[in-house]
Design a protein around this motif. Structure first.
Motif, PDB file in Angstrom:
ATOM      1  N   TYR A   1      43.319  29.626  48.933  1.00 42.66           N
ATOM      2  CA  TYR A   1      42.061  29.827  49.671  1.00 42.66           C
ATOM      3  C   TYR A   1      41.984  31.235  50.251  1.00 42.66           C
ATOM      4  O   TYR A   1      40.927  31.868  50.226  1.00 42.66           O
ATOM      5  CB  TYR A   1      41.926  28.778  50.782  1.00 42.66           C
ATOM      6  N   GLU A   2      43.105  31.713  50.750  1.00 41.61           N
ATOM      7  CA  GLU A   2      43.153  33.066  51.317  1.00 41.61           C
ATOM      8  C   GLU A   2      42.919  34.121  50.237  1.00 41.61           C
ATOM      9  O   GLU A   2      42.252  35.139  50.470  1.00 41.61           O
ATOM     10  CB  GLU A   2      44.508  33.291  51.999  1.00 41.61           C
ATOM     11  N   LEU A   3      43.440  33.882  49.032  1.00 36.82           N
ATOM     12  CA  LEU A   3      43.226  34.834  47.929  1.00 36.82           C
ATOM     13  C   LEU A   3      41.744  34.947  47.599  1.00 36.82           C
ATOM     14  O   LEU A   3      41.226  36.053  47.385  1.00 36.82           O
ATOM     15  CB  LEU A   3      44.014  34.392  46.689  1.00 36.82           C
ATOM     16  N   VAL A   4      41.055  33.811  47.551  1.00 33.47           N
ATOM     17  CA  VAL A   4      39.610  33.844  47.272  1.00 33.47           C
ATOM     18  C   VAL A   4      38.878  34.602  48.384  1.00 33.47           C
ATOM     19  O   VAL A   4      37.987  35.420  48.113  1.00 33.47           O
ATOM     20  CB  VAL A   4      39.054  32.418  47.110  1.00 33.47           C
ATOM     21  N   ARG A   5      39.244  34.340  49.627  1.00 31.92           N
ATOM     22  CA  ARG A   5      38.615  35.036  50.751  1.00 31.92           C
ATOM     23  C   ARG A   5      38.809  36.541  50.650  1.00 31.92           C
ATOM     24  O   ARG A   5      37.875  37.330  50.860  1.00 31.92           O
ATOM     25  CB  ARG A   5      39.189  34.518  52.075  1.00 31.92           C
ATOM     26  N   ARG A   6      40.032  36.960  50.298  1.00 25.93           N
ATOM     27  CA  ARG A   6      40.327  38.395  50.214  1.00 25.93           C
ATOM     28  C   ARG A   6      39.618  39.068  49.040  1.00 25.93           C
ATOM     29  O   ARG A   6      39.273  40.244  49.102  1.00 25.93           O
ATOM     30  CB  ARG A   6      41.839  38.615  50.118  1.00 25.93           C
ATOM     31  N   LEU A   7      39.396  38.316  47.974  1.00 21.74           N
ATOM     32  CA  LEU A   7      38.657  38.868  46.835  1.00 21.74           C
ATOM     33  C   LEU A   7      37.168  38.998  47.153  1.00 21.74           C
ATOM     34  O   LEU A   7      36.499  39.936  46.717  1.00 21.74           O
ATOM     35  CB  LEU A   7      38.858  37.985  45.600  1.00 21.74           C
ATOM     36  N   LEU A   8      36.637  38.028  47.913  1.00 28.68           N
ATOM     37  CA  LEU A   8      35.215  38.047  48.261  1.00 28.68           C
ATOM     38  C   LEU A   8      34.891  39.050  49.362  1.00 28.68           C
ATOM     39  O   LEU A   8      33.791  39.601  49.400  1.00 28.68           O
ATOM     40  CB  LEU A   8      34.792  36.655  48.739  1.00 28.68           C
ATOM     41  N   GLU A   9      35.844  39.267  50.260  1.00 29.67           N
ATOM     42  CA  GLU A   9      35.600  40.047  51.475  1.00 29.67           C
ATOM     43  C   GLU A   9      34.964  41.418  51.204  1.00 29.67           C
ATOM     44  O   GLU A   9      33.984  41.788  51.859  1.00 29.67           O
ATOM     45  CB  GLU A   9      36.919  40.209  52.244  1.00 29.67           C
ATOM     46  N   PRO A  10      35.476  42.206  50.227  1.00 28.24           N
ATOM     47  CA  PRO A  10      34.900  43.529  50.015  1.00 28.24           C
ATOM     48  C   PRO A  10      33.590  43.524  49.227  1.00 28.24           C
ATOM     49  O   PRO A  10      32.968  44.582  49.061  1.00 28.24           O
ATOM     50  CB  PRO A  10      35.989  44.272  49.228  1.00 28.24           C
ATOM     51  N   LEU A  11      33.164  42.358  48.743  1.00 30.06           N
ATOM     52  CA  LEU A  11      31.934  42.286  47.952  1.00 30.06           C
ATOM     53  C   LEU A  11      30.735  42.130  48.880  1.00 30.06           C
ATOM     54  O   LEU A  11      30.807  41.430  49.887  1.00 30.06           O
ATOM     55  CB  LEU A  11      31.999  41.116  46.971  1.00 30.06           C
ATOM     56  N   PRO A  12      29.615  42.763  48.556  1.00 27.27           N
ATOM     57  CA  PRO A  12      28.471  42.769  49.473  1.00 27.27           C
ATOM     58  C   PRO A  12      27.707  41.448  49.471  1.00 27.27           C
ATOM     59  O   PRO A  12      27.870  40.597  48.591  1.00 27.27           O
ATOM     60  CB  PRO A  12      27.593  43.899  48.927  1.00 27.27           C
TER      61      PRO A  12
END
Length: 266
Positions: free
Chosen positions: A168-179
């Motif tokens: 879940y944290e990996l998905v969050r970190r991948l999404l975080e920099p996306l607008p």
């Protein structure tokens, strides 16, 4: 393209097992053996792979045509099987830009097939592991404009990432920099429909030193917390907007045990 790791033919790799199910030739005896063992648990392995692939095609069409997306970050790409994501996207929107990512060196060997872009668009391949989201985002940012919406595609990948590995944290970190306006696309195998076979499949993967995390519907839905789900929300992969593309015939009336969803970042 980066990375030149040797190919390990002593241990099955999910991308190559998937390739075998799809009738591909880019797999080794160890992958075929694993695939055949999985077929003893559920004989619909090839149909599962095709249903999953068909969902990816439909989701990509929707993202281009309805979501207005022109940039894709596809992690866990697998061995090229036509039509690939970029072919679907660029058929709808020729200026689409696609970054493919996988951790299997054999995919790197075949990446040339992934790089046949339209003149207006771009396709690129990065050898990386989903467990290193910082490297993926950094590499993707040299090809994609991270100030504009991106579709993050994690198709048939997260069931190979355990909670202990921080899925879940990996998905969050991948999404975080996306607008805002970006999308998350996930398909995921589940054990909700046949617990006994699911437990046996987990054990089979564990014996091979691999992870199989077959999440429930609620556990799958948790990947989309805080995002706006696109209709029909969380559904079986076969039932996600079937009108947008090919429907895979499946023997019997039992559901193919995989969930899928697309959601927008607010």
């Amino acid at each position: 393209m980066t990375g030149h790791d040797p190919i390990d033919t002593t241990k099955p790799h999910p991308a190559r097992v998937y390739d075998w199910f799809l009738g591909g030739k880019d797999n080794y005896p160890v992958d075929e053996e694993m695939a055949k063992q999985l077929l003893t648990l559920d004989a619909r392995g090839p149909e599962m792979a095709r249903v999953n692939r068909a969902f990816m095609h439909r989701a990509t069409r929707w993202l281009c045509a309805e979501g207005g997306v022109r940039q894709f970050l596809d992690i866990g790409t697998g061995i090229p099987t036509e039509p690939n994501l970029h072919q679907i996207a660029q058929e709808v929107a020729p200026d689409s830009r696609i970054v493919y990512t996988d951790n299997d060196p054999i995919v790197l060997r075949h990446a040339e097939a992934l790089l046949r872009s339209t003149p207006e668009g771009v396709t690129e391949y990065v050898q990386a592991d989903v467990r290193d989201p910082g490297s993926i985002v950094e590499a993707a940012g040299t090809i994609l404009d991270l100030d504009r919406p991106v579709a993050l595609s994690l198709v048939a990948l997260l069931h190979f990432v355990s909670d202990e590995d921080g899925a879940y944290e990996l998905v969050r970190r991948l999404l975080e920099p996306l607008p805002s306006g970006s999308y998350l696309v996930i398909s995921h195998a589940t054990g909700d429909f046949d617990r006994e076979s699911s437990d046996q499949a987990r054990a089979l993967y564990r014996q091979r030193g691999l992870t199989l995390a077959l999440r429930s519907r609620d556990e799958f839905a948790a990947f989309f917390t805080g995002l706006e789900l696109v209709e029909p929300g969380v559904s079986l992969a076969a039932d996600w907007r079937p009108g947008l593309g090919e429907v895979v015939p499946v023997p019997g009336n039992e559901p193919i045990p995989g969930y899928a969803a697309v959601a927008r970042k607010l």
